[in-house]
Design an enzyme around this catalytic site. Structure first.
Site, PDB file in Angstrom:
ATOM      1  N   CYS B 173     -13.399  45.198 -82.728  1.00 33.28           N
ATOM      2  CA  CYS B 173     -13.397  43.781 -82.361  1.00 33.28           C
ATOM      3  C   CYS B 173     -12.587  42.920 -83.321  1.00 33.28           C
ATOM      4  CB  CYS B 173     -14.830  43.291 -82.231  1.00 33.28           C
ATOM      5  SG  CYS B 173     -15.811  44.491 -81.316  1.00 33.28           S
ATOM      6  N   HIS B 311     -17.088  34.310 -84.571  1.00 33.52           N
ATOM      7  CA  HIS B 311     -17.026  35.596 -83.871  1.00 33.52           C
ATOM      8  C   HIS B 311     -18.237  35.714 -82.941  1.00 33.52           C
ATOM      9  CE1 HIS B 311     -16.535  39.852 -83.080  1.00 33.52           C
ATOM     10  NE2 HIS B 311     -17.746  40.088 -83.531  1.00 33.52           N
ATOM     11  N   GLU B 322     -23.260  36.296 -89.383  1.00 33.09           N
ATOM     12  CA  GLU B 322     -22.243  35.243 -89.464  1.00 33.09           C
ATOM     13  C   GLU B 322     -22.845  33.923 -89.941  1.00 33.09           C
ATOM     14  OE1 GLU B 322     -19.783  34.874 -86.035  1.00 33.09           O
ATOM     15  OE2 GLU B 322     -18.296  33.707 -87.139  1.00 33.09           O
ATOM     16  N   LYS B 341     -17.319  32.734 -77.060  1.00 33.00           N
ATOM     17  CA  LYS B 341     -17.844  33.896 -76.331  1.00 33.00           C
ATOM     18  C   LYS B 341     -18.988  33.473 -75.413  1.00 33.00           C
ATOM     19  CE  LYS B 341     -16.455  37.616 -79.512  1.00 33.00           C
ATOM     20  NZ  LYS B 341     -15.879  36.884 -80.650  1.00 33.00           N
ATOM     21  N   HIS B 346     -17.558  38.938 -74.603  1.00 39.41           N
ATOM     22  CA  HIS B 346     -16.863  39.562 -75.720  1.00 39.41           C
ATOM     23  C   HIS B 346     -15.747  40.469 -75.219  1.00 39.41           C
ATOM     24  CE1 HIS B 346     -15.977  41.326 -79.447  1.00 39.41           C
ATOM     25  NE2 HIS B 346     -17.037  42.092 -79.646  1.00 39.41           N
ATOM     26  N   PHE B 405     -16.592  46.851 -85.464  1.00 44.19           N
ATOM     27  CA  PHE B 405     -17.255  48.092 -85.874  1.00 44.19           C
ATOM     28  C   PHE B 405     -16.607  48.588 -87.162  1.00 44.19           C
ATOM     29  CE2 PHE B 405     -19.901  47.956 -82.510  1.00 44.19           C
ATOM     30  CZ  PHE B 405     -19.791  48.866 -81.449  1.00 44.19           C
TER      31      PHE B 405
END
Lengths: 134, 418
Positions: B173, B311, B322, B341, B346, B405
């Site tokens: 991502c 994010h 976050e 998002k 996503h 990831f």
């Protein structure tokens, strides 16, 4: 002879063939289906030309029907992309149930070369050879 | 030191296939999430997704694919594509038109192309199944090309005759954030004058559903509530795909040709959590470090930041991390925060460039999109200025975050251009 042909082209392979050639001209598909039933070499050129046409960009297709098209170098002169040639050969192999070794492939530059090669693999004597390649 | 500006954008997203539609939906907080038909039957554990519209790529035979208009791709090219690559031709065409650049302009040693995608599991599955079923010598070369992760860059560099730098980035991502960051460096380090960055992901059933058993997807059955970053009751992300193209240019070159400039791409930073293959560090250490490095690279302090495009994917642990990272880096100020998002879901490798594109539109059009679908703000976000509505405001500087990831974290800084 017909027993050998049935081993080579079992009945259910006709629907697989139609699927394989589905983007070819319908007359080409029928000629290929007929070839599988009869083994007659008269339509080999028509089928090979039809397979090539299917993979050719629309603007290049008319060139296949011009005089002298059977001796035009497909990659160097007609401009067929080398990866598209692999698709053409693969489809020809599957249609005619042949396996074409690399050495033979390198020598095939024109429609005439391909046509002559396939015919030579399908003479009465060499049907057994073709069977053993499947 | 050279400066870099954003001069062109192209979109194929669940909230619009063009800039005008995307802008409207960002301002009005209209989401692109639906009850996704392939998830309908009772055996599917999730029900919602955010597919793109108008582009048919469900068949594993690329010659069956269609777009709302003729993309003018030869059948030879089509045979080597994956769905996300098909989408990217639309976004490339749009971005070129938006920037006023021609195909000739971008085919030169000074223009490069970086891409980001996780590849096409869909095409790969069918190619390998075919290989096993029909044989090695029946594997179409085109299908091989379409199945490799780098298919996005191989196809675009060939089609657009790109002669400068080219590469694909694979960091889940964070992928397109990495692509943007390294593209910025290519220009700043004087290796390139112009960089095109493209992110793309398939919108296939497989691409979406694989995360279900990681328990990462929202199980909500209500499209208007499923993607809710920072909400107390968030329960996972909503998958989306598509493509976005962003064109970056060296500032003086852009000005000389009279280019329209969205914003300046001022700096970037990255850092890794070193923690877990998929879970973020609970304290958001890597993301905090990435934001600090980004600020340093842009020669800014945290006080300069007006907006954080988070994010936040709507997962419990991700959004938490976050929140902590933001509190660490911004202890004394309250920049506006939102996660777009909430509207798009996503987009995996696509998300960073998509959200950066949204952010520079916000800079140019002077608004900050709200963080949609929050009914009850997570108490842990107390004290943060998370916008519940879109706000008309001039953004001076913003940070766009991405976490992937493997604990990768990338922060990008964009500024209003003057």
């Amino acid at each position: 002879m017909s027993d050998d042909k049935e081993k080579l082209f079992p009945a259910e392979s006709s629907s697989q063939l139609r699927e394989l050639l589905k983007r070819c001209d319908p007359k080409v598909i029928e000629a290929a289906v007929q070839f599988q039933k009869t083994g007659s070499s008269e339509n080999i050129f028509f089928i090979v030309q039809g397979i090539l046409e299917r993979f050719l960009e629309p603007e290049l297709r008319p060139k296949l029907h011009e005089p002298g098209s059977e001796t035009i170098d497909l990659i160097e002169e007609l401009g067929v992309d080398s990866l598209d040639m692999v698709e053409v050969v693969s489809t020809i192999e599957e249609t005619f149930k042949l396996s074409i070794p690399n050495e033979d492939l390198l020598a095939m530059k024109t429609l005439k070369d391909i046509n002559d090669y396939i015919k030579s693999r399908f003479t009465a004597d060499s049907l057994v050879t073709a069977t053993s390649n499947v | 030191m050279r400066r870099v500006v954003v001069t062109g954008l192209g979109f194929l997203t669940c909230i619009g296939n063009d800039k005008a539609t995307v802008t409207k939906n960002l301002e009005e907080l209209n989401h692109g999430i639906i009850l996704y038909p392939p998830f309908k039957d009772a055996t599917k554990p999730v029900k919602v997704a955010a597919p793109i519209k108008g582009f048919f790529t469900d068949s594993h035979d690329p010659e069956d694919w269609t777009a709302p208009y003729d993309l003018k791709l030869s059948s030879s090219t089509m045979r080597g594509l994956a769905p996300h690559v098909f989408y990217s031709y639309h976004t490339m065409g749009q971005a070129l038109e938006d920037s006023g650049l021609s195909r000739e302009d971008i085919s030169c040693p000074e223009t490069g192309l970086f891409t980001a995608s996780s590849g096409s599991g869909f095409m790969q599955y069918h190619a390998l199944t075919n290989l096993h079923k029909r044989g090695i010598m029946r594997t179409s070369p085109g299908r091989v090309i379409g199945s490799i992760v780098g298919t996005l860059n191989f196809n675009l560099t060939a089609s657009y005759k790109i002669k400068g730098s080219s590469a694909g980035f694979v960091s889940a991502c964070s992928s397109s954030a990495h692509a943007l960051g390294y593209a910025l460096d290519e220009i700043k380090l004087n290796r390139q004058d112009r960089m095109i960055v493209v992110g793309g992901e398939d919108c296939s059933y497989e691409n979406f559903i694989v995360f279900a058993n990681m328990r990462a997807l929202s199980t909500s059955t209500d499209p208007s509530k499923a993607s809710r970053p920072f909400d107390r009751d968030r329960n996972g992300f909503v998958p989306t795909g598509g493509a976005v193209t962003m064109i970056l240019e060296e500032e003086s070159i852009a000005r000389k040709r009279g280019a329209k400039i969205y914003a300046e791409f001022a700096g970037w930073g990255q850092a890794t959590d070193g923690y877990h293959p998929t879970k973020p560090h609970p304290e958001g250490l890597g993301l905090a470090a990435a934001m600090k490095k980004a600020l340093k690279s842009a020669q800014l302090t945290s006080e300069s930041i007006d907006y954080i495009n988070a994010h936040a994917t709507s997962t419990p642990s991700g959004d938490d991390a976050e929140i902590r990272a933001i509190k660490t880096v911004f202890p004394n100020t309250r920049p506006a925060i939102s996660s777009t998002k909430g509207l798009t879901g996503h987009g995996l490798s696509l998300s960073s460039v998509m959200e950066s594109a949204f952010s520079v539109i916000a800079v140019k059009d002077k608004f900050i999109p709200g963080s949609a679908h929050i009914e009850n703000l997570d108490p842990k976000a107390e004290g943060l200025n998370i916008l519940r509505e879109t706000k008309n405001a001039s953004i001076g500087c913003l940070i766009s975050n991405s976490s992937g990831f493997g604990g990768s974290n990338v922060s990008l800084i964009f500024k209003a251009y003057s």
